[in-house]
Design a protein around this motif. Structure first.
Motif, mmCIF file in Angstrom:
data_model
loop_
_atom_site.group_PDB
_atom_site.id
_atom_site.type_symbol
_atom_site.label_atom_id
_atom_site.label_comp_id
_atom_site.label_asym_id
_atom_site.label_seq_id
_atom_site.Cartn_x
_atom_site.Cartn_y
_atom_site.Cartn_z
ATOM 1 N N THR A 232 6.651 26.398 48.084
ATOM 2 C CA THR A 232 6.716 25.567 46.872
ATOM 3 C C THR A 232 5.383 25.617 46.132
ATOM 4 O O THR A 232 4.352 25.979 46.701
ATOM 5 N N SER A 233 5.451 25.235 44.852
ATOM 6 C CA SER A 233 4.243 25.121 44.035
ATOM 7 C C SER A 233 4.597 24.340 42.778
ATOM 8 O O SER A 233 5.774 24.064 42.514
ATOM 9 N N ALA A 234 3.586 24.029 41.994
ATOM 10 C CA ALA A 234 3.809 23.464 40.665
ATOM 11 C C ALA A 234 4.343 24.572 39.751
ATOM 12 O O ALA A 234 4.224 25.762 40.066
ATOM 13 N N PRO A 235 4.920 24.205 38.583
ATOM 14 C CA PRO A 235 5.430 25.235 37.667
ATOM 15 C C PRO A 235 4.348 25.969 36.880
ATOM 16 O O PRO A 235 4.654 26.798 36.035
ATOM 17 N N ASP A 236 3.094 25.695 37.170
ATOM 18 C CA ASP A 236 1.966 26.340 36.502
ATOM 19 C C ASP A 236 2.011 27.867 36.707
ATOM 20 O O ASP A 236 2.300 28.344 37.810
ATOM 21 N N LYS A 237 1.701 28.627 35.655
ATOM 22 C CA LYS A 237 1.805 30.100 35.711
ATOM 23 C C LYS A 237 0.936 30.703 36.816
ATOM 24 O O LYS A 237 1.350 31.625 37.516
ATOM 25 N N LYS A 238 -0.276 30.195 36.945
ATOM 26 C CA LYS A 238 -1.186 30.746 37.965
ATOM 27 C C LYS A 238 -0.654 30.475 39.371
ATOM 28 O O LYS A 238 -0.741 31.334 40.252
ATOM 29 N N GLU A 239 -0.108 29.288 39.568
ATOM 30 C CA GLU A 239 0.432 28.959 40.889
ATOM 31 C C GLU A 239 1.668 29.796 41.195
ATOM 32 O O GLU A 239 1.845 30.276 42.316
ATOM 33 N N LEU A 240 2.515 29.993 40.196
ATOM 34 C CA LEU A 240 3.713 30.814 40.403
ATOM 35 C C LEU A 240 3.345 32.263 40.718
ATOM 36 O O LEU A 240 3.974 32.905 41.568
ATOM 37 N N ALA A 241 2.306 32.760 40.052
ATOM 38 C CA ALA A 241 1.841 34.130 40.314
ATOM 39 C C ALA A 241 1.303 34.254 41.741
ATOM 40 O O ALA A 241 1.528 35.264 42.424
ATOM 41 N N MET A 242 0.605 33.212 42.191
ATOM 42 C CA MET A 242 0.071 33.208 43.561
ATOM 43 C C MET A 242 1.219 33.229 44.583
ATOM 44 O O MET A 242 1.178 33.970 45.568
ATOM 45 N N ILE A 243 2.258 32.448 44.323
ATOM 46 C CA ILE A 243 3.412 32.420 45.226
ATOM 47 C C ILE A 243 4.101 33.784 45.259
ATOM 48 O O ILE A 243 4.483 34.282 46.331
ATOM 49 N N GLU A 244 4.229 34.408 44.092
ATOM 50 C CA GLU A 244 4.853 35.737 44.022
ATOM 51 C C GLU A 244 4.075 36.743 44.864
ATOM 52 O O GLU A 244 4.658 37.579 45.567
ATOM 53 N N VAL A 255 12.058 33.693 54.413
ATOM 54 C CA VAL A 255 11.232 32.840 53.551
ATOM 55 C C VAL A 255 11.923 32.719 52.194
ATOM 56 O O VAL A 255 12.436 33.707 51.661
ATOM 57 N N VAL A 256 11.957 31.521 51.675
ATOM 58 C CA VAL A 256 12.610 31.238 50.402
ATOM 59 C C VAL A 256 11.578 30.629 49.459
ATOM 60 O O VAL A 256 10.880 29.684 49.842
ATOM 61 N N SER A 257 11.465 31.157 48.265
ATOM 62 C CA SER A 257 10.553 30.564 47.283
ATOM 63 C C SER A 257 11.337 29.652 46.341
ATOM 64 O O SER A 257 12.263 30.087 45.667
ATOM 65 N N LEU A 258 10.947 28.370 46.338
ATOM 66 C CA LEU A 258 11.495 27.404 45.379
ATOM 67 C C LEU A 258 10.370 26.903 44.481
ATOM 68 O O LEU A 258 10.414 25.788 43.958
ATOM 69 N N ALA A 259 9.359 27.757 44.320
ATOM 70 C CA ALA A 259 8.162 27.387 43.550
ATOM 71 C C ALA A 259 8.516 27.010 42.124
ATOM 72 O O ALA A 259 9.289 27.706 41.457
ATOM 73 N N GLY A 260 7.960 25.912 41.668
ATOM 74 C CA GLY A 260 8.120 25.488 40.283
ATOM 75 C C GLY A 260 9.480 24.920 39.936
ATOM 76 O O GLY A 260 9.752 24.634 38.776
#
Length: 358
Positions: A232-244, A255-260
């Motif tokens: 998980t992460s906040a919907p912030d672009k930088k955080e989403l890029a980090m999760i990716e 592993v499942v990404s539900l980031a943002g």
């Protein structure tokens, strides 16, 4: 300075003021919970910044939230003035007989005074040692020992004039049935039905983060043990890029990404059902601790005394145990340096396993 609050004092309308970030707002909940316990008949309201409203909007002890929108200043002087006047009118209309100002801003002090409340508690901050600050509050609580206290204990000390101590202080995070339903639907869509581990490796400040490669290795180790990991992460672009990037580094498919994808109360509903939460110094970490979900928190150059997870079901891994760290007050918050990099994967995996094998 006015005489202390009388023993028989039983307020009907209480206002709590705190103007800070999401995690700070969550750490005011022990104060709210203690006030509800002491004065079960009272109406409890909170004045806070608009963006932090999700942290408290579902709290069952709160009657209403007064909002300050930081975007008011963008609307121009006259519009901002109208918003401020409307806020003061709304506060005065509630006829508070007790205002507790946990904030250090002048704005909070002026609002405390203008509330018209007969009892106005504030902190005797050294930087606010002035006649105006004393005029705004008629009960000031010393901050001399705050350097040795957790933020929860600092907040709770504001209740000392009421004879309420920090003993048994309990944080809480609340969400609605609709939040819970939304989370269940998203998990079902992703075919996550087994118990899962939530990993939130992101922060809006990169210096608080662990290495992407190490997060991926941690996820692979947990997945190899048979655990489903939800990122998980906040919907912030930088955080989403980090999760990716972390997702791309993982060898495992478990592993499942539900980031943002979640609001903060929805994220709380997700964390509440997790077997374990693993994260860094952030609001979701405080949420996990408040929800009593087992919490493994990775810390770098942050003031542990103030910001460690509050509760009994937590474990901290501190980068300072592996090498020197800069003083927290000297950090350039825009730096890309990740001070947690010295924390070895093996130690985090071992700590996670000790939670999961209990």
């Amino acid at each position: 300075m006015a005489s202390p609050i009388p023993d028989h004092f039983s307020p009907q309308n209480i206002l709590l003021i705190k103007l800070r970030h999401h995690g700070d707002m969550l750490l005011t909940t022990p104060v709210i919970n203690a006030l509800r316990q002491r004065y079960p008949q009272a109406n409890i309201d909170v004045l806070l910044y608009k963006e932090t409203r999700p942290m408290l909007e579902a709290h069952p002890a709160i009657r209403q939230l007064h909002i300050i929108d930081r975007n008011w200043k963008k609307e121009g002087g006259w519009q901002k003035f109208r918003h401020e006047v409307a806020l003061i009118s709304a506060v005065r209309a509630c006829h508070y007989d007790l205002v507790i100002n946990l904030a250090d801003q002048w704005r909070s002090a002026i609002l405390t005074k203008l509330s018209g409340s007969p009892f106005r508690i504030g902190f005797a901050f050294h930087k606010r040692d002035s006649a105006i600050w004393r005029w705004c509050h008629n009960l000031l609580v010393s901050t001399d020992d705050h350097g040795n206290l957790h933020t929860v204990e600092q907040n709770m000390s504001a209740l000392s004039p009421l004879g309420i101590t920090a003993a048994g202080a309990k944080a809480s995070m609340h969400f609605s049935a609709a939040d819970q339903q939304k989370v269940q639907e998203i998990l079902a869509r992703q075919q996550v039905n087994a118990p899962y581990v939530v990993v939130q490796p992101t922060s809006r400040w990169e210096f608080k983060c662990w290495d992407d490669e190490k997060v991926a290795q941690l996820i692979d180790a947990l997945a190899a043990d048979g655990h489903t990991v939800v990122l998980t992460s906040a919907p912030d672009k930088k955080e989403l890029a980090m999760i990716e990037r972390i997702r791309s580094l993982c060898q495992s498919d478990n592993v499942v990404s539900l980031a943002g994808q979640f609001s903060l109360p929805q994220l709380a509903a997700l964390i509440a059902k997790a077997r374990l939460f693993i994260g860094v110094d952030s609001a979701p970490m405080h949420m996990a601790a408040a929800l009593d979900t087992p919490c493994l928190a990775l810390f770098g150059p942050t003031k542990l005394q103030f910001w460690r997870p509050w509760g009994d079901n937590n474990r901290i891994i501190w980068a300072g145990d592996y090498g020197p760290l800069p003083d927290p007050d000297s950090i350039d918050t825009k730096t890309h340096q990740r001070y947690l990099a010295i924390i070895p994967v093996a130690d985090v995996v071992a700590a996670a396993r000790s939670f999961l094998h209990d």
